[in-house]
Each structure stands twice: as C-alpha cells, then as structure tokens.
Design a protein around this motif. Structure first.
Motif, PDB file in Angstrom:
ATOM      1  N   PRO A 209       0.792  -1.239   0.000  1.00 18.40           N
ATOM      2  CA  PRO A 209       0.000   0.000   0.000  1.00 18.40           C
ATOM      3  C   PRO A 209       0.818   1.279   0.000  1.00 18.40           C
ATOM      4  O   PRO A 209       0.477   2.231  -0.710  1.00 18.40           O
ATOM      5  CB  PRO A 209      -0.849  -0.131   1.270  1.00 18.40           C
ATOM      6  N   SER A 212       2.076   2.020  -3.471  1.00 22.21           N
ATOM      7  CA  SER A 212       1.051   2.077  -4.521  1.00 22.21           C
ATOM      8  C   SER A 212       1.350   1.107  -5.659  1.00 22.21           C
ATOM      9  O   SER A 212       1.312   1.464  -6.836  1.00 22.21           O
ATOM     10  CB  SER A 212       0.920   3.507  -5.068  1.00 22.21           C
ATOM     11  N   ASP A 232      -3.809   3.105  -3.522  1.00 15.96           N
ATOM     12  CA  ASP A 232      -2.981   2.167  -2.770  1.00 15.96           C
ATOM     13  C   ASP A 232      -3.539   0.763  -2.926  1.00 15.96           C
ATOM     14  O   ASP A 232      -4.761   0.567  -2.922  1.00 15.96           O
ATOM     15  CB  ASP A 232      -2.940   2.523  -1.279  1.00 15.96           C
ATOM     16  N   PHE A 234      -4.086  -2.817  -1.289  1.00 18.96           N
ATOM     17  CA  PHE A 234      -4.110  -3.398   0.049  1.00 18.96           C
ATOM     18  C   PHE A 234      -4.191  -4.924   0.052  1.00 18.96           C
ATOM     19  O   PHE A 234      -3.904  -5.553   1.071  1.00 18.96           O
ATOM     20  CB  PHE A 234      -5.282  -2.822   0.853  1.00 18.96           C
ATOM     21  N   THR A 250      -8.041  -2.005  -3.994  1.00 17.99           N
ATOM     22  CA  THR A 250      -7.384  -0.709  -3.848  1.00 17.99           C
ATOM     23  C   THR A 250      -8.292   0.286  -3.133  1.00 17.99           C
ATOM     24  O   THR A 250      -9.512   0.161  -3.141  1.00 17.99           O
ATOM     25  CB  THR A 250      -6.978  -0.133  -5.226  1.00 17.99           C
TER      26      THR A 250
END
Length: 280
Positions: A209, A212, A232, A234, A250
């Motif tokens: 994250p 990115s 980001d 995740f 994201t």
C-alpha cells in the motif's frame, strides 16, 4: 507493462479477496459487508458483519469463515446466519485481520498487535490458529503485524506477510496445525506487505500500500514484476476461470471514517501469465 481495469468501485475499503466456487468474494471492511461479484461486475451482499469483516476462508464442508475484527472473533456462516466459532480476544492483543484456512479447516488468523489508526508504535504480536472444533491457540509470537497469508499446494508451508517487519516469513506446518522452523522467505526491503497470493511457479504477489503497487516476488526476495496502482493496493488474489486473473483491492487510504465518506475503494483486475496455486 500490465494495466489494471476497474471491475467495481464505490467501495468503502475492500480487503480479504478470495476466488471461491466460481465467484470473487471479498470483505468491504468499513462498510461491514462480505460481498460477492461476478466478472461482469454484478455484486451481492453475502452477509453483514457488525464488527468489521476481514479475512475469509472455507471449511471442507463449504461453509464460509469470516474474521470479525474489532471483537476478535472467528465467525461461520450457516444457513441461519453467522455463528461464533471462537473468541480470540484473550490471544490477540488488538483487532484481528487476515486469515488463511487449510484443507483440514484450521484457520490461521493474524492481528494488528497495536492501534494502527492512533499511530501507536508497532510491536510484536501473536498468530492464532483456530481448529474446526473452535479451540484456539497461539502458534507464533513476536510477529510484526501478521497480515496476508498463503499455504503451499502440498499443505506443508505457511507463508505470512509481516507488514511492519517488511518481510514474508515461512513456517513448516505440523500434523496438528502447529508451526515450526520459522525463517525469512523474502526480505522486502522498504516495501510493506499487506495481502498476498501464491502462483504455480512458487512466486508470491504482494500488495504494497505505501508504494502504490503490487509486486511479484520469488523466494529470497527478487522482485520480478511490478504493477502500479492509482491509489494504494491493500490486497490481491489470483482467480478467474484459468486462475490467471489478478484481482487487486485498492483504496485511497485505510482510515475508517475517510473510507466511509469517500467510497474510493475498487476491485481492479489484470491478466497475468502464471496461474493461482495453493491456498487461499
């Protein structure tokens, strides 16, 4: 360069993505829902989880397990609703998060270990295993935010993303579900791992994250591919009909109030060369 396309958007905070029984299933954590979606983007709510859902998995009989975060419980979805399998609050110091369930129904559950959103200093925490009969016990300690997890196809190795350890850590899985022979599977340098998934070449896709991006890592730490995301990343999961669709969860951030207000979460996809392997 691979590019991502949006499958669905308008989510609060997608996490725990899984491909199961021909469907893509995930937790919209800060919307308190487990959601299923088909490849056309049609979605349905599988269940509501008051105390925030996170990790997902399935028992051998097909019933779904879901981590209930803030009350630190493992829940099972029966025909008549969610039922508690185990209360982990005495074993997990803070909110529970991701999970992987092995072929025997043992659930390995991570937890934050500290209050992330109040910016507490990270500290080591436990990894909890819940057996199918609901008995829970600590199987590893001093884990730095145990997060995404995978189990190799032979069922003998568990690999855990330690977010604030910036590494992937492997264990041998014993016949009783216990863990041994702890070792670093990959040092990720400056990358913080969140959700992970395993492919058929024994490489791991890692959602990072703070960078990115999603990276594909070989054992030892070599990064062989990077996919940038707009916000980001995740979590990630391989699935689809041939196991080569990479689903990426994201969001602009993970703050609960901001996520509910902005609804910037997405599930994005791209096609990759090597298919899914192992669990989840």
């Amino acid at each position: 360069m691979r590019t991502l396309k949006v499958l669905i958007d308008g989510l609060a905070f997608p996490e725990g993505p899984r491909w199961h029984d021909g469907k893509f299933v995930f937790s919209d954590m800060h919307a308190h829902q487990v959601v299923a979606v088909d490849m056309a983007g049609k979605r349905e709510v599988v269940c509501e989880v008051t105390n925030r859902p996170s990790g997902l998995g399935w028992l051998p009989d097909g019933r779904m397990l879901v981590v209930s975060m803030t009350d630190r419980k493992l829940m099972r979805l029966d025909r008549d609703g969610l039922k508690m399998v185990a209360d982990m609050s005495k074993l997990a110091p803070f909110d529970c998060n991701d999970m992987v369930v092995d072929a025997r129904g043992n659930a390995y559950v991570g937890n934050f270990g500290f209050d992330l959103h109040k910016n507490e200093t990270p500290r080591g925490t436990t990894l909890v295993m819940v057996a199918p009969d609901g008995v829970a016990r600590v199987v590893a300690e001093d884990m730095m935010f145990p997060n995404g997890m995978v189990i190799t196809p032979n069922g003998k190795t568990l690999i855990v993303g330690e977010t604030f350890g910036r590494r992937l850590t492997a264990f041998d899985i014993g016949a009783d579900g216990s863990l041994a022979n702890r070792r670093v599977w990959a040092d990720l340098g400056n990358s913080l791992p969140d959700g992970i998934c395993l492919d058929a070449e024994n490489a791991i896709w890692v959602a990072c994250p703070t960078a990115s991006e999603v990276i594909r890592v070989k054992q030892g730490g070599e990064v062989v591919e990077r996919i940038k995301v707009e916000t980001d990343a995740f979590a990630c999961m391989l699935g689809g009909r041939d196991g080569r669709t990479l689903f990426v969860a994201t969001a602009p951030n993970s703050d609960p109030e901001k996520c509910r207000a902005t609804r910037g979460g997405r599930i994005e996809t791209t096609q990759v060369d090597v298919p899914h392997a192992g669990l989840p």
